[in-house]
Design an enzyme around this catalytic site. Sequence first.
Site, short mmCIF file in Angstrom:
data_model
loop_
_atom_site.label_atom_id
_atom_site.label_comp_id
_atom_site.label_asym_id
_atom_site.label_seq_id
_atom_site.Cartn_x
_atom_site.Cartn_y
_atom_site.Cartn_z
N SER B 196 -0.94 8.33 -6.52
CA SER B 196 0.07 7.58 -5.78
C SER B 196 -0.57 6.71 -4.70
CB SER B 196 1.09 8.53 -5.16
OG SER B 196 0.47 9.31 -4.16
N ARG B 200 -0.09 2.79 -5.05
CA ARG B 200 0.72 2.15 -4.02
C ARG B 200 0.03 0.93 -3.44
NH1 ARG B 200 0.85 5.92 -0.73
NH2 ARG B 200 2.68 6.97 -1.55
N ASN B 204 1.12 -2.97 -4.24
CA ASN B 204 1.54 -3.86 -3.16
C ASN B 204 0.70 -5.11 -3.10
OD1 ASN B 204 3.70 -3.07 -1.05
ND2 ASN B 204 2.81 -1.14 -1.73
#
Lengths: 156, 273
Positions: B196, B200, B204
């Site tokens: 994660s 992440r 982004n």
Amino acid sequence: MDVNATFIGQIIVFLILLWFFNKFVVPPLAQANADRRKKIAEGLEAAEKGQKNLDEAKGQVDALIREARERANQIVDQASKRSNEIVEAAKQSALSEGDRLVAAAKQQIELETAKARETLRREVADLTVRSAAKVLGREIDPARHADILGKLATEI
Amino acid sequence: MATEHGAGHGASPTDYILHHLTHYKVGEGFWTWHVDTLLMSALLAAVVGFFFWRAARKATSGVPSKYVGFFELVLDFVDGQVADIYHGDRRFLVALGLSLFTWVIAMNTMDLLPLDLPGGIAGLFGAEYWRVLPTADLNGTLAMAIVVLVLILVFSLRAKGLAGYAHEWVAVPFGIWLAPANLVLNLVELLSKPVSLAMRLFGNMFAGELLFMLIALLGFTVVGADLGSALGMVGQVLMGSVWAVFHILIVVLQAYIFMVLPIVYIAMSEEHH
């Protein structure tokens, strides 16, 4: 998107950076920080202590000033009392001196008066004898008539 | 940020975007190296390291200079975050958080460079492709996440010992009789953390980069002195600016998340269940 050997290279890069930060960056910076914190704490403590000492000294100064003022007042009181005394004493001595002088002068006057009276009496007696002699036409012997003359002199 | 369009790179918008999404590669198969990612991340690590090293060398217990003060401010910020989360000897974790935070900020900031500038410069040195953003490469983010995973394991073992940690794997949370379920659950829990983390940041930054490219595509509508061209140009400048300003937030926010979460994970890994 594909994961490949780049991944291994990135791990190595990151590990080097991590090692570098852990060894050469964070310890000195954190040390400087901690030292400064300690220094500031000490400085604040010293400042507080200084303030306390200052307050104490101020209290002492106040007490000293109060005491000095009291003493000064005392001294002034004493001095004015003393001066009053001196003035009083001087007045007293001046008065008594004046009295003494007046008394002396009176005495002198009395003495002079007595003397003058004596002289006058003698002269009157003399004059009386002489005028009596003239009236009688002859010499009166003062030695023979001394009693009469003395009586006469006292009557004048 | 988007510059006036780089239509010279490709004939169509699709080509333009594909070109910008291609790494400068060396090697074959698994042994492919993304030269751009490696070089940019190493370069930025060196820059970050150099600035901090200078600050660390000049740091004294006296009055700090503005330069040193700034870096101490950053360190204090990270130190405060770590202190809130982890209660123990945190010197190593501060170094971890600080290196992650500053390095990720530096790498993310590359996204704010004019879109075609780095590629253009790299082109001068003969590189056909150049992706300037190491955090939009899954290799870059996953590498950091894997290091964090290893650290989680190391801290767990250090805090609980081999037997204690092994027991936790088979007996928590359902008890020893459901050991297989525990194993699977613990594995998922452990692996979800680096995955994660990596996804992440990658997601982004990749999305941010892609949006800059799409905004840059507006430049393709500029064909001459007509109304459409004018609109396209104004739109590109306006939207590019707005997205760049917004992206500053994402740059710092993602770096912050990538600093705090590993610390949280490591702090959690020391807790006994």
